[in-house]
Motif scaffolding. Sequence first.
Motif, PDB file in Angstrom:
ATOM      1  N   GLN A 132     127.741  23.549   7.464  1.00 21.02           N
ATOM      2  CA  GLN A 132     128.874  24.460   7.397  1.00 21.02           C
ATOM      3  C   GLN A 132     128.834  25.444   8.552  1.00 21.02           C
ATOM      4  N   ASP A 133     130.004  25.749   9.095  1.00 18.84           N
ATOM      5  CA  ASP A 133     130.240  26.704  10.188  1.00 18.84           C
ATOM      6  C   ASP A 133     129.862  26.169  11.557  1.00 18.84           C
ATOM      7  N   GLU A 134     129.323  24.969  11.679  1.00 15.09           N
ATOM      8  CA  GLU A 134     129.154  24.386  13.008  1.00 15.09           C
ATOM      9  C   GLU A 134     130.527  24.193  13.637  1.00 15.09           C
ATOM     10  N   GLN A 135     130.556  24.289  14.981  1.00 23.46           N
ATOM     11  CA  GLN A 135     131.811  24.182  15.704  1.00 23.46           C
ATOM     12  C   GLN A 135     131.941  22.783  16.307  1.00 23.46           C
ATOM     13  N   VAL A 136     132.959  22.051  15.863  1.00 22.89           N
ATOM     14  CA  VAL A 136     133.194  20.719  16.410  1.00 22.89           C
ATOM     15  C   VAL A 136     134.326  20.791  17.419  1.00 22.89           C
ATOM     16  N   VAL A 137     134.233  19.964  18.462  1.00 30.43           N
ATOM     17  CA  VAL A 137     135.231  19.944  19.526  1.00 30.43           C
ATOM     18  C   VAL A 137     136.408  19.089  19.069  1.00 30.43           C
ATOM     19  N   THR A 138     137.585  19.691  19.113  1.00 31.75           N
ATOM     20  CA  THR A 138     138.791  18.953  18.735  1.00 31.75           C
ATOM     21  C   THR A 138     139.547  18.457  19.959  1.00 31.75           C
ATOM     22  N   THR A 139     139.663  19.305  20.994  1.00 35.81           N
ATOM     23  CA  THR A 139     140.325  18.906  22.245  1.00 35.81           C
ATOM     24  C   THR A 139     139.595  19.536  23.404  1.00 35.81           C
ATOM     25  N   GLU A 140     139.757  18.948  24.608  1.00 31.98           N
ATOM     26  CA  GLU A 140     139.127  19.475  25.819  1.00 31.98           C
ATOM     27  C   GLU A 140     140.171  19.549  26.909  1.00 31.98           C
ATOM     28  N   ALA A 141     140.219  20.742  27.601  1.00 38.09           N
ATOM     29  CA  ALA A 141     141.188  20.927  28.662  1.00 38.09           C
ATOM     30  C   ALA A 141     140.783  20.125  29.888  1.00 38.09           C
ATOM     31  N   LYS A 142     141.773  19.538  30.548  1.00 41.75           N
ATOM     32  CA  LYS A 142     141.486  18.784  31.750  1.00 41.75           C
ATOM     33  C   LYS A 142     141.317  19.728  32.934  1.00 41.75           C
ATOM     34  N   VAL A 143     140.192  19.553  33.680  1.00 48.05           N
ATOM     35  CA  VAL A 143     139.904  20.396  34.832  1.00 48.05           C
ATOM     36  C   VAL A 143     140.506  19.755  36.064  1.00 48.05           C
ATOM     37  N   GLY A 144     141.090  20.567  36.953  1.00 45.89           N
ATOM     38  CA  GLY A 144     141.707  20.040  38.153  1.00 45.89           C
ATOM     39  C   GLY A 144     140.685  19.455  39.111  1.00 45.89           C
ATOM     40  N   ALA A 145     141.155  18.741  40.108  1.00 40.59           N
ATOM     41  CA  ALA A 145     140.271  18.095  41.079  1.00 40.59           C
ATOM     42  C   ALA A 145     139.476  19.131  41.847  1.00 40.59           C
ATOM     43  N   VAL A 146     138.218  18.835  42.079  1.00 35.27           N
ATOM     44  CA  VAL A 146     137.326  19.726  42.811  1.00 35.27           C
ATOM     45  C   VAL A 146     137.331  19.330  44.273  1.00 35.27           C
ATOM     46  N   SER A 147     137.120  20.305  45.167  1.00 40.98           N
ATOM     47  CA  SER A 147     137.157  20.026  46.612  1.00 40.98           C
ATOM     48  C   SER A 147     136.063  19.045  46.997  1.00 40.98           C
ATOM     49  N   ALA A 148     136.313  18.312  48.064  1.00 38.86           N
ATOM     50  CA  ALA A 148     135.359  17.295  48.511  1.00 38.86           C
ATOM     51  C   ALA A 148     134.046  17.904  48.938  1.00 38.86           C
ATOM     52  N   ASN A 149     134.074  19.064  49.620  1.00 40.74           N
ATOM     53  CA  ASN A 149     132.838  19.714  50.040  1.00 40.74           C
ATOM     54  C   ASN A 149     132.006  20.126  48.845  1.00 40.74           C
ATOM     55  N   ASN A 150     132.709  20.622  47.754  1.00 44.12           N
ATOM     56  CA  ASN A 150     131.988  21.054  46.582  1.00 44.12           C
ATOM     57  C   ASN A 150     131.326  19.872  45.876  1.00 44.12           C
ATOM     58  N   GLN A 151     131.970  18.705  45.961  1.00 42.80           N
ATOM     59  CA  GLN A 151     131.404  17.534  45.316  1.00 42.80           C
ATOM     60  C   GLN A 151     130.167  17.019  46.047  1.00 42.80           C
ATOM     61  N   ARG A 152     130.229  16.979  47.417  1.00 46.02           N
ATOM     62  CA  ARG A 152     129.124  16.351  48.133  1.00 46.02           C
ATOM     63  C   ARG A 152     128.074  17.321  48.638  1.00 46.02           C
ATOM     64  N   GLY A 153     128.334  18.646  48.549  1.00 44.75           N
ATOM     65  CA  GLY A 153     127.376  19.627  49.049  1.00 44.75           C
ATOM     66  C   GLY A 153     127.322  19.619  50.574  1.00 44.75           C
ATOM     67  N   GLY A 154     126.201  20.054  51.164  1.00 47.87           N
ATOM     68  CA  GLY A 154     126.083  20.065  52.626  1.00 47.87           C
ATOM     69  C   GLY A 154     126.123  21.444  53.180  1.00 47.87           C
ATOM     70  N   PRO A 155     125.919  21.570  54.461  1.00 43.33           N
ATOM     71  CA  PRO A 155     125.875  22.876  55.108  1.00 43.33           C
ATOM     72  C   PRO A 155     127.247  23.528  55.144  1.00 43.33           C
ATOM     73  N   PRO A 156     127.277  24.806  55.268  1.00 44.23           N
ATOM     74  CA  PRO A 156     128.578  25.488  55.343  1.00 44.23           C
ATOM     75  C   PRO A 156     129.277  25.107  56.633  1.00 44.23           C
ATOM     76  N   PRO A 157     130.580  25.200  56.606  1.00 40.96           N
ATOM     77  CA  PRO A 157     131.333  24.842  57.810  1.00 40.96           C
ATOM     78  C   PRO A 157     130.974  25.769  58.984  1.00 40.96           C
ATOM     79  N   MET A 158     131.056  25.213  60.150  1.00 41.19           N
ATOM     80  CA  MET A 158     130.773  25.979  61.385  1.00 41.19           C
ATOM     81  C   MET A 158     132.028  26.718  61.785  1.00 41.19           C
ATOM     82  N   PHE A 159     131.827  27.975  62.179  1.00 41.73           N
ATOM     83  CA  PHE A 159     132.967  28.815  62.614  1.00 41.73           C
ATOM     84  C   PHE A 159     132.888  28.965  64.112  1.00 41.73           C
TER      85      PHE A 159
END
Length: 407
Positions: free
Chosen positions: A380-407
């Motif tokens: 009793q009182d446990e929280q079950v997931v009924t629906t999950e919001a869809k998250v928008g697409a993540v940037s390619a750099n955030n997905q693959r990691g790597g060094p920060p862009p050069m300025f």
Amino acid sequence: MKTLPTSGIRSWFSPWRLLLIAIVVVALALLAKRIWFTPPPPPQVATAPVTKADVEDTVLATGTIGAAKLVSVGAQVTGKVERLHVALGDTVKQGQLIAEIDALTQQNNLRNAQAALKSAEAQLRSRQAALKQAELTAARLRQLVAIDAGSRSDLEAAEATLSTSRADVAVQEAQIAQAKVAEDTSKVNLGYTRVTAPMDGVVVAIVTEQGQTVNANQSAPTLIKLARLDTMTIKAQISEADVPRVKPGMPVYFSLLGDPDKRYETKLRAVEPGPTTLATDTSTTTTSTTATAIYYNGIFDVANPDGKLRINMTAQTSIVLAQVKDALTIPSGALGARDTHAGEGRYKVRVMAGGRIMEKSVRIGLNNRVRAEVLEGLAQDEQVVTTEAKVGAVSANNQRGGPPPMF
């Protein structure tokens, strides 16, 4: 090698320029931290607690309320309705006088039948007297013939007359019996001019008003309709898809369109074996050229002591197939795929705990597609997931990691 003058170096490293450089460096550091070092946001989900509730599986049907017994009280004789002794809504007792029909024709028919009976009885007495005379004549001739003092031909004629007289008496006795039947019929028809209530009930309709003439020769005219309203009978239309699951004796409850908060409870008495259209179906084949929904009437009775239930009211009906009381329940939408490897009735359910989502295998009992009974796997009182919001697409750099862009 040419060197900058000391004044130029000092102007290059002026406080304002150094402050600007520091601001840019801090901004770049914050941006890099947000992109590469900030943890992902917690999942955006909707949850519902495990709670105790009653669960029931029902078949919904729309029913029509009718009287437990409805009788059309008609006239069996032709004539004008001289007096109507009841009004709409009156409560009457069995045998109470309802209407009087002009009885002149029936009275005359009774007088004719009585006169015909008297005439037949008088003729019988005459035939009996003739029979007596024939018996005496035949007896006397027999004595004369026995001593050779009489003619045998006369004796034979007397014997024939005697037989004829006896037959005439038998015929007349049969006519008297017919006359008595006619008299009894005339008395019954005269009694029909006084229409009485066949049962206790309430006058629910006045079909023929006082002064109208009814013709019983062409049809059976109805004067009033009498109903017993202390008990009402409901016929609920059950679809052919639900009929196999419905059995007499199951709990039933219904409410009225005008009073949806009041619930009437009873039990299913019977399910009609034929569809609702059977009484009006004139076809001789079982096939139909058009696709139509098929319904069967489920019949149940309910007491009506206060008279709130009226004829032809609509009853929103629920037939209870199964139910559990005070059980652990979750929304049916929280159930995932069947966990066939864990056993029958097992489902996978996602549970939110400590900001994280974990998957559990639970055993489910009664499920009415709105709420499901939990037999094992959740507390009793446990929280079950009924629906999950869809998250928008993540940037390619955030997905693959790597060094920060050069300025």
